[in-house]
Design an enzyme around this catalytic site. Structure first.
Site, short mmCIF file in Angstrom:
data_model
loop_
_atom_site.label_atom_id
_atom_site.label_comp_id
_atom_site.label_asym_id
_atom_site.label_seq_id
_atom_site.Cartn_x
_atom_site.Cartn_y
_atom_site.Cartn_z
CE1 TYR A 16 -3.61 -0.09 4.81
CE2 TYR A 16 -2.10 -0.92 6.48
CZ TYR A 16 -2.47 -0.79 5.16
OH TYR A 16 -1.70 -1.35 4.18
CE1 TYR A 73 -4.30 -1.43 -5.05
CE2 TYR A 73 -4.82 -3.77 -5.08
CZ TYR A 73 -4.61 -2.60 -4.38
OH TYR A 73 -4.72 -2.60 -3.02
CB VAL A 122 -0.11 -5.88 4.45
CG1 VAL A 122 -1.34 -5.10 4.86
CG2 VAL A 122 -0.11 -6.20 2.97
CB SER A 148 -0.95 0.02 1.20
OG SER A 148 -1.98 -0.91 1.03
#
Length: 313
Positions: free
Chosen positions: A249, A197, A267, A69
């Site tokens: 997050y 992605y 992650v 991310s």
């Protein structure tokens, strides 16, 4: 000449890292992407890079990991450079969600059904669709080239094992993408959009690469080591704001209070953060807390920020 605070960090960082390392025992390495589960549970490393080109490292800073991310910060910037604010924010919002990063709950409950922000999966998939290019390969190549330039590392590449693992198990992301297409947010082939992605999430870096990218953000888009402006200042402001409000997050508010710096986690255990005008910082610690952030990495950054009085607030 080494700045006094950098010399203080160099002397004290090994002790701070040693104090943070046991936090890894409280976390778990991500396993929902099977390939990520191979990361060393107890690893912890950090690289700080100053605007004068001086670096300080400690621990497992040479460990290589995928951006996950963290890449969302830079695809957002590239999409803004390609399309401008009006187009991008016509497709994705600017607000924190209060939900998990892979949730699609509010896409159905809250009108107009666009993702709340670019840092959650729904928003990042939407942003990936806005990268200019005639094919998934061209879009992905442009993202990779942008990250090579920002990191000063021409050897950046994908971890194809992680890419395939993400693609093979990414059914929730497929559900999100098809829902977005049904809402008219996405157009085109869903599998091709997801390929872009999954690829940018699987780009391999180390702490030094993240620190260099963070330094460009810390210096408002200027790479102080080359003197070249790589990102318009306005888009850096937007990216740093999202990092502050959404980058960690559902722990973004807590991180703002405890650390007080713009940051983005992934992650795989990576964290990119920065001290405005002064430092880019890359951290890795694969054992995650229940919010998906590096347990030991967050603890180490909290110690650094408090000891060096870095909080922006």
């Amino acid at each position: 000449m080494t700045s006094p605070d950098l010399e203080a960090i160099r002397q004290r960082l090994p002790d701070w890292l040693k104090a943070s390392s046991p936090c890894s025992d409280r976390g778990k390495v991500a396993s929902y992407i099977p390939e990520l589960s191979k990361a060393p549970h107890d690893a912890l490393g950090i690289t700080l890079l100053s605007a004068q080109g001086e670096s300080v490292t400690a621990g497992d800073c040479g460990l290589r990991f995928t951006m996950q991310s963290i890449s969302k910060v830079f695809t957002l910037i590239l999409a803004l450079m390609d399309n401008g604010e009006e187009t991008v924010f016509g497709k994705v919002g600017m607000e924190p969600t209060g939900d998990n990063f892979n949730s699609m709950l509010k896409l159905e409950l809250v009108r107009p059904g666009i993702p709340f922000n670019p840092m959650i999966n729904a928003g990042a998939i939407t942003v990936s669709s806005l990268i200019n290019g005639s094919s998934p390969y061209e879009k992905s190549s442009r993202i990779l080239q942008f990250l090579k330039e920002l990191s000063g590392n021409v050897d950046l590449d994908y971890d194809m094992g992680v890419y395939r693992s993400e693609s093979d198990t990414g059914n929730l992301n497929r559900s999100i993408a098809f829902f977005l297409k049904e809402n008219g947010v996405l157009s085109g082939d869903v599998e091709e959009l997801l390929e872009v992605y999954f690829r940018h999430c699987s780009i391999v870096v180390d702490c030094a690469d993240l620190a260099r990218m963070g330094l460009v953000l810390a210096c408002s888009g200027l790479d102080p080591l080359t003197g070249k402006t790589l990102i318009p200042r306005r888009y850096v402001q937007i990216a740093k704001t999202f990092m502050t409000t959404c980058g960690m997050y559902n722990a973004s508010g807590e991180f703002a209070i405890q650390v007080g710096l713009p940051a983005k986690s992934g992650v795989s255990g990576g964290i990119l953060t920065l001290v405005p005008g002064r430092y880019g910082i890359g951290v890795v610690g694969p054992a995650l807390n229940d919010k998906g952030n590096s347990y030991a990495g967050v603890h180490l950054l909290q110690t650094l920020s408090r000891e060096m009085d870095w909080s922006m607030f």
